[in-house]
Design a protein around this motif. Structure first.
Motif, PDB file in Angstrom:
ATOM      1  N   TRP A  54       0.812  -1.214   0.000  1.00 15.90           N
ATOM      2  CA  TRP A  54       0.000   0.000   0.000  1.00 15.90           C
ATOM      3  C   TRP A  54       0.850   1.270   0.000  1.00 15.90           C
ATOM      4  O   TRP A  54       0.360   2.355  -0.288  1.00 15.90           O
ATOM      5  N   LEU A  55       2.141   1.168   0.292  1.00 16.50           N
ATOM      6  CA  LEU A  55       3.011   2.342   0.256  1.00 16.50           C
ATOM      7  C   LEU A  55       3.496   2.671  -1.155  1.00 16.50           C
ATOM      8  O   LEU A  55       3.848   3.808  -1.449  1.00 16.50           O
ATOM      9  N   SER A  56       3.529   1.702  -2.029  1.00 19.35           N
ATOM     10  CA  SER A  56       4.115   1.878  -3.351  1.00 19.35           C
ATOM     11  C   SER A  56       3.493   3.064  -4.090  1.00 19.35           C
ATOM     12  O   SER A  56       2.277   3.192  -4.171  1.00 19.35           O
ATOM     13  N   GLY A  57       4.352   3.944  -4.575  1.00 23.12           N
ATOM     14  CA  GLY A  57       3.901   5.119  -5.314  1.00 23.12           C
ATOM     15  C   GLY A  57       3.594   6.323  -4.453  1.00 23.12           C
ATOM     16  O   GLY A  57       3.341   7.411  -4.966  1.00 23.12           O
ATOM     17  N   LYS A  58       3.620   6.153  -3.137  1.00 23.56           N
ATOM     18  CA  LYS A  58       3.295   7.263  -2.235  1.00 23.56           C
ATOM     19  C   LYS A  58       4.546   8.067  -1.884  1.00 23.56           C
ATOM     20  O   LYS A  58       5.637   7.527  -1.756  1.00 23.56           O
ATOM     21  N   ASP A  59       4.344   9.367  -1.708  1.00 22.51           N
ATOM     22  CA  ASP A  59       5.400  10.274  -1.275  1.00 22.51           C
ATOM     23  C   ASP A  59       5.552  10.099   0.235  1.00 22.51           C
ATOM     24  O   ASP A  59       4.594  10.307   0.985  1.00 22.51           O
ATOM     25  N   ILE A  60       6.716   9.655   0.677  1.00 25.94           N
ATOM     26  CA  ILE A  60       6.923   9.372   2.101  1.00 25.94           C
ATOM     27  C   ILE A  60       8.212  10.003   2.609  1.00 25.94           C
ATOM     28  O   ILE A  60       9.085  10.386   1.829  1.00 25.94           O
ATOM     29  N   GLN A  61       8.287  10.113   3.919  1.00 24.36           N
ATOM     30  CA  GLN A  61       9.514  10.516   4.598  1.00 24.36           C
ATOM     31  C   GLN A  61       9.907   9.388   5.530  1.00 24.36           C
ATOM     32  O   GLN A  61       9.048   8.792   6.183  1.00 24.36           O
ATOM     33  N   ILE A  62      11.210   9.116   5.589  1.00 20.52           N
ATOM     34  CA  ILE A  62      11.699   8.026   6.426  1.00 20.52           C
ATOM     35  C   ILE A  62      12.780   8.551   7.356  1.00 20.52           C
ATOM     36  O   ILE A  62      13.745   9.178   6.918  1.00 20.52           O
ATOM     37  N   ASP A  63      12.592   8.294   8.640  1.00 20.29           N
ATOM     38  CA  ASP A  63      13.587   8.646   9.645  1.00 20.29           C
ATOM     39  C   ASP A  63      14.597   7.512   9.701  1.00 20.29           C
ATOM     40  O   ASP A  63      14.268   6.386  10.042  1.00 20.29           O
ATOM     41  N   VAL A  64      15.843   7.802   9.333  1.00 20.63           N
ATOM     42  CA  VAL A  64      16.893   6.784   9.357  1.00 20.63           C
ATOM     43  C   VAL A  64      17.897   7.062  10.478  1.00 20.63           C
ATOM     44  O   VAL A  64      19.063   6.735  10.375  1.00 20.63           O
ATOM     45  N   GLY A  65      17.413   7.658  11.545  1.00 24.12           N
ATOM     46  CA  GLY A  65      18.274   7.911  12.702  1.00 24.12           C
ATOM     47  C   GLY A  65      18.926   9.267  12.651  1.00 24.12           C
ATOM     48  O   GLY A  65      18.484  10.197  13.296  1.00 24.12           O
ATOM     49  N   SER A  66      19.964   9.408  11.863  1.00 23.13           N
ATOM     50  CA  SER A  66      20.705  10.661  11.813  1.00 23.13           C
ATOM     51  C   SER A  66      20.145  11.642  10.787  1.00 23.13           C
ATOM     52  O   SER A  66      20.562  12.789  10.733  1.00 23.13           O
ATOM     53  N   SER A  67      19.208  11.192   9.955  1.00 22.50           N
ATOM     54  CA  SER A  67      18.635  12.081   8.938  1.00 22.50           C
ATOM     55  C   SER A  67      17.252  11.592   8.533  1.00 22.50           C
ATOM     56  O   SER A  67      16.810  10.515   8.923  1.00 22.50           O
ATOM     57  N   VAL A  68      16.584  12.421   7.741  1.00 16.11           N
ATOM     58  CA  VAL A  68      15.271  12.072   7.211  1.00 16.11           C
ATOM     59  C   VAL A  68      15.380  12.057   5.694  1.00 16.11           C
ATOM     60  O   VAL A  68      15.886  13.003   5.090  1.00 16.11           O
ATOM     61  N   LEU A  69      14.944  10.962   5.089  1.00 12.14           N
ATOM     62  CA  LEU A  69      14.946  10.829   3.635  1.00 12.14           C
ATOM     63  C   LEU A  69      13.523  11.008   3.121  1.00 12.14           C
ATOM     64  O   LEU A  69      12.579  10.481   3.709  1.00 12.14           O
ATOM     65  N   SER A  70      13.388  11.748   2.029  1.00 10.95           N
ATOM     66  CA  SER A  70      12.087  11.936   1.392  1.00 10.95           C
ATOM     67  C   SER A  70      12.148  11.350  -0.007  1.00 10.95           C
ATOM     68  O   SER A  70      13.175  11.446  -0.678  1.00 10.95           O
ATOM     69  N   GLY A  71      11.034  10.780  -0.428  1.00 10.64           N
ATOM     70  CA  GLY A  71      10.986  10.235  -1.773  1.00 10.64           C
ATOM     71  C   GLY A  71       9.702   9.469  -2.006  1.00 10.64           C
ATOM     72  O   GLY A  71       8.757   9.547  -1.233  1.00 10.64           O
ATOM     73  N   ILE A  72       9.698   8.723  -3.088  1.00  9.89           N
ATOM     74  CA  ILE A  72       8.542   7.925  -3.474  1.00  9.89           C
ATOM     75  C   ILE A  72       8.825   6.461  -3.159  1.00  9.89           C
ATOM     76  O   ILE A  72       9.838   5.908  -3.584  1.00  9.89           O
ATOM     77  N   ALA A  73       7.933   5.841  -2.389  1.00 11.77           N
ATOM     78  CA  ALA A  73       8.064   4.410  -2.108  1.00 11.77           C
ATOM     79  C   ALA A  73       7.934   3.670  -3.433  1.00 11.77           C
ATOM     80  O   ALA A  73       6.982   3.876  -4.179  1.00 11.77           O
ATOM     81  N   SER A  74       8.915   2.823  -3.713  1.00  8.94           N
ATOM     82  CA  SER A  74       8.969   2.162  -5.020  1.00  8.94           C
ATOM     83  C   SER A  74       8.996   0.648  -4.908  1.00  8.94           C
ATOM     84  O   SER A  74       9.636  -0.035  -5.697  1.00  8.94           O
ATOM     85  N   GLY A  75       8.317   0.118  -3.894  1.00  8.78           N
ATOM     86  CA  GLY A  75       8.243  -1.325  -3.732  1.00  8.78           C
ATOM     87  C   GLY A  75       9.281  -1.839  -2.760  1.00  8.78           C
ATOM     88  O   GLY A  75       9.837  -1.088  -1.962  1.00  8.78           O
ATOM     89  N   ILE A  76       9.525  -3.142  -2.849  1.00  6.83           N
ATOM     90  CA  ILE A  76      10.523  -3.754  -1.984  1.00  6.83           C
ATOM     91  C   ILE A  76      11.513  -4.546  -2.831  1.00  6.83           C
ATOM     92  O   ILE A  76      11.179  -5.029  -3.906  1.00  6.83           O
ATOM     93  N   ALA A  77      12.712  -4.652  -2.305  1.00  3.53           N
ATOM     94  CA  ALA A  77      13.749  -5.454  -2.957  1.00  3.53           C
ATOM     95  C   ALA A  77      13.519  -6.929  -2.613  1.00  3.53           C
ATOM     96  O   ALA A  77      12.766  -7.252  -1.690  1.00  3.53           O
ATOM     97  N   ASN A  78      14.185  -7.817  -3.324  1.00  5.07           N
ATOM     98  CA  ASN A  78      14.039  -9.247  -3.047  1.00  5.07           C
ATOM     99  C   ASN A  78      14.505  -9.624  -1.649  1.00  5.07           C
ATOM    100  O   ASN A  78      14.111 -10.659  -1.123  1.00  5.07           O
TER     101      ASN A  78
END
Length: 104
Positions: A54-78
């Motif tokens: 349900w996240l795929s294609g959505k504009d999201i922000q991700i807290d990775v501890g030391s920074s925040v990444l913004s972008g489009i959820a593009s699925g999952i890797a294998n």
């Protein structure tokens, strides 16, 4: 030792400078089988999961501890990591243990 195994060990020893025991060969074969099973068990993960993502294609922000990444959820890797397409076009793989999604 089975004759065919002894012959295989002899061939390996003849082609290298090392001596191989039956246990060395068994360890190599077991590790190769384990790696193949791991690879095959995740090979189609992304494709099978995609219709539940349900996240795929959505504009999201991700807290990775030391920074925040913004972008489009593009699925999952294998391997199960989230694929995030950054504004630069770069695709980042993010492990769930290192990040959390921030609600906008």
């Amino acid at each position: 030792v089975d004759e065919s195994i002894a012959e295989t060990i002899g061939i390996l020893e003849d082609s290298t400078t090392q001596n191989f025991s039956m246990y060395d060969i068994a360890k190599i074969v077991a590790l190769a089988i384990l790696e193949t099973v791991r690879a095959k068990s995740t090979e189609n993960l992304a494709r099978e999961f995609s219709h539940y993502d349900w996240l795929s294609g959505k504009d999201i922000q991700i807290d990775v501890g030391s920074s925040v990444l913004s972008g489009i959820a593009s699925g999952i890797a294998n391997n199960g990591e989230l694929l995030l397409k950054l504004k630069t076009g770069e695709i980042k793989q993010i492990a769930g243990l290192e990040a959390s999604i921030i609600k906008k």
